[in-house]
Each structure stands twice: as structure tokens, then as C-alpha cells.
Design an enzyme around this catalytic site. Structure first.
Site, PDB file in Angstrom:
ATOM      1  CB  ALA A  86       7.757 -73.049 -28.448  1.00 32.23           C
ATOM      2  CB  SER A  87       2.010 -71.542 -29.039  1.00 36.50           C
ATOM      3  OG  SER A  87       1.701 -71.590 -27.406  1.00 36.50           O
ATOM      4  CG  MET A  88       1.367 -71.935 -35.734  1.00 36.53           C
ATOM      5  SD  MET A  88      -0.008 -72.343 -35.929  1.00 36.53           S
ATOM      6  CE  MET A  88      -0.020 -72.132 -37.621  1.00 36.53           C
TER       7      MET A  88
END
Length: 389
Positions: A86-88
Site C-alpha cells: 500500500a503506497s505512501m
């Protein structure tokens, strides 16, 4: 236990621009994050199970940091390579702004992941306007469940092929990095539409590429800008492999010395980006003596898994006579040094001065203007700072 509502509100306030803040508030991130995650890097990486540490898990969901959601493509045995995340959140926000998305526009997302990004897109574009393609069946199924009721169509497939049945799209947004922009993305985007994707090289992963499809719908051009390091689409990964597998004691090598220090060619964002354009397929690895980060004695390894070539670049305090060893058909240090000299000679351009044009024939990277195309450095090109040893 910390309130998820408070954490959600704080995240929206801290990372989302005003144009996307309401969407962030309406799409709780923890509804999409799986129960087992990993946070941190290297030796500091920590696994968190929601059942065992619910507060730590929830805080991780709302920290402005990437959350690793899969290791080794979901295999139970492997080496611990990260394969999905889950990206920043702040990077997600940056990419959403770059899409310049309006209500009613149709979006193709490449890489569904947890589904959180797709839900944010759907909140803006509207019910039924987002198609998301995920290559991993387990991840696709989890995301599909999490996205229930949000009007996102989740497709199990290879995102490099896009999804023709729902084309054309006004926007294409990739959440995995590419080294080559797939032409189907251009074909499936309307003239004047936008393609936004993380883009990098084996040497530099990566930056954000913003493309606009030309009026005839057959090509796309745009520039790079911003720090956006992502995992690769699976079809464009540089092969995994350990240092011990690639640099073996029985390998023959040539030896030389150089006064070139890696601080800028390896450590500077703009320099390493430009070098990566000229030394295709090359990975770098910094190994500190005694595994102590910051130790002034260390070795930089350059490796090309495709040819089996490698170079070691030994750094220690004192006079700038650094030893270099090179093995294989490519002289990787010489290529890097030549590319670094080229970057200096053309005025040390920032990465945002580079761009790319995508046509049916392939991808062409350029500096400043589309007519000023780049070519890879000549393998084995000599560098004035090198001296045979």
C-alpha cells in the site's frame, strides 16, 4: 485504542491537497489493508499481525509510509523480496493530483493492490468509471471484496496489456513502476488523455512520468518529475539475486584505480537518474564494512544480471585512489564513469529536464526537447579518471 476516525482525519489533513481532502476522508485506508503487514526497511523490517497488535496495525495504516502487503508474490517459501504494498499516502496524493481527474472521466488503473487507490479514484470519477487490473489472483480477490459497492471493476490480468473491453480511457494511472511504457496504454487512451506512471531504470527507481496522448491518438509524450520509487510491474523486474550469486570468488576480473567517488554518481538523485538512462540493466548495491551503516569503508557493487557482468568499487578514507575490479563482457564501472562525465558535460541537468515519447515503434528518452534523443553509453567506454592497476 486509537480512534480510526481521528487517524483518518489527521492523514487527510496532513498529506492530501485541498482538492482531494474530502475523498481521503471518505475512503478509510484501514478498510483496505490486509491483516498481516510489514513496515520498515532491511534489518528494521517488522511484521505486524492485526490480531496480535491491533493498535500498532491501525497506526501503520495511517502513517505516511508505505506498508508492505505481500512478500515473494505470496509464496510461503522465498527470500523475502517485497512484491506488493500500500503506497505512501503522500505519494498517492501526488499521483492523484497529476492525473488531473474530473468527475465522469473513465480511468484505467494498473495494479489494484489493496484497492485503496482505486476507491479514491472512484470517489472522484464516479460509480462505474474505474477499471483496475491486478496480476496477482489473491490480491485481486482481496481488493475486489474491499471495493464492494464502490463501483470499481477489478480485472485479473496483466496490466501491461491494459484492458481493451472498457477502453477508451481518459486517464491511465499505474501504481507499479515501468522501465518501458507499454504501448497498449497509449492505444487505449483518448487523444489528449493522460497517462501517469512511476518510471525508472535498474539503476534508479524512480520518478513520476506524466504523458499526454497526442491528437492523433498514436503517440504520447511527457516529462519526468518528482521522487516516486515503486515496485516494478512483474514483467519488467530486474531479476532477483544475491551478491554472493553474482560476484563469485572464482570470477576473473581486471583491476584498475580511479579518483572518482560514488557520492554524486550513485547518491545524487539527478545524477543517478541520468546515469541509469545510459547504463541499461545495471543494478547497484552498497555494502558497508562490518555491516555498519555510515562506515567510511565500503564497497559499491555494479551488477548486470543479463550478461553476468559486475564491478566492485572499493572506498576507504585517505587518498582518492579507489580500487576497481570488473568482470564480464560489460565493463560496468567504465560505463558508469562515462555516463557521469556525459551528465557533467551537458550541464548537470535535473531529472525534470528529461522526457519520453512513446510510439508503436518503442520508447525514446530525450533531454529538453523531443528531438534531442538519448542513446546508451558505449559499453566499455574509457574514463579519464581510470588508471590500470
Amino acid at each position: 485504542m486509537t480512534s480510526p476516525e481521528d487517524l483518518l482525519a489527521n492523514l487527510a489533513e496532513e498529506v492530501a491537497p485541498s482538492s482531494w481532502r474530502d475523498a481521503f476522508r471518505r475512503v478509510p485506508r484501514h478498510h483496505f489493508v490486509p491483516d498481516r503487514i510489514w513496515i520498515g526497511d532491511g534489518d528494521d523490517e517488522t511484521a505486524i499481525e492485526r490480531a496480535d497488535a491491533p493498535d500498532a496495525w491501525l497506526r501503520a495504516c495511517y502513517a505516511d509510509q508505505p506498508v508492505i502487503t505481500q512478500i515473494d508474490d505470496g509464496r510461503s517459501s522465498g527470500r523475502g523480496y517485497r512484491s506488493s504494498s500500500a503506497s505512501m499516502p503522500s505519494v498517492v496524493a501526488m499521483m492523484l493530483v497529476a492525473t488531473d481527474l474530473s468527475p465522469g472521466q473513465r480511468v484505467l488503473e494498473i495494479g489494484t493492490g489493496t484497492g485503496w487507490n482505486a476507491a479514491l479514484l472512484a470517489d472522484r470519477a464516479g460509480h462505474g468509471n474505474v477499471t483496475s487490473v491486478e496480476i496477482d489472483p489473491t490480491i485481486a480477490a482481496q481488493a475486489d471484496r474491499a471495493l464492494e459497492g464502490r463501483g470499481v471493476r477489478v480485472i485479473l490480468g496483466d496490466g501491461e496489456e491494459g484492458y481493451p473491453p472498457d477502453a477508451p480511457y481518459d486517464r491511465v494511472l499505474a501504481t507499479a513502476a515501468v522501465q518501458r511504457v507499454p504501448y497498449p496504454w497509449v492505444e487505449q487512451t483518448v487523444p489528449g488523455g493522460r497517462i501517469v506512471t512511476p518510471w525508472g531504470t535498474s539503476f534508479h527507481n524512480g520518478t513520476l512520468l506524466r504523458l499526454r496522448v497526442d491528437a492523433d491518438g498514436t503517440s504520447a509524450s511527457g516529462r519526468f518529475g518528482g521522487n516516486a520509487g515503486f515496485m516494478w510491474v512483474r514483467g519488467q523486474r530486474t531479476p532477483h539475486g544475491s551478491l554472493d550469486e553474482r560476484v563469485r570468488p572464482d570470477h576473473e576480473f581486471t583491476a584498475s584505480v580511479t579518483d572518482l567517488h560514488p557520492y554524486e554518481p550513485v547518491g545524487d538523485f539527478d545524477a543517478s537518474f541520468a546515469i541509469g538512462l545510459r547504463v541499461p540493466g545495471v543494478k547497484d548495491l552498497l555494502v558497508f564494512d562490518d555491516d555498519v551503516p555510515g562506515n567510511p569503508r565500503y564497497t559499491v557493487y555494479l551488477m548486470d544480471p543479463g550478461s553476468g557482468s559486475w564491478a566492485s568499487w572499493r572506498i576507504r578514507p585517505g587518498p582518492h585512489d579507489y580500487s576497481v575490479r570488473q568482470h564480464g563482457p560489460r565493463h560496468l564501472f567504465d560505463e558508469l564513469a562515462s555516463a557521469y562525465t556525459w551528465w557533467q558535460e551537458v550541464g548537470r541537468p535535473e531529472h525534470s529536464r528529461f522526457g519520453v515519447t512513446i510510439t508503436r515503434e518503442g520508447q525514446r528518452v530525450w533531454l529538453d526537447e523531443p528531438g534531442n534523443g538519448l542513446t546508451a553509453a558505449e559499453p566499455g567506454a574509457a574514463q579519464s579518471g581510470d588508471r590500470s592497476g
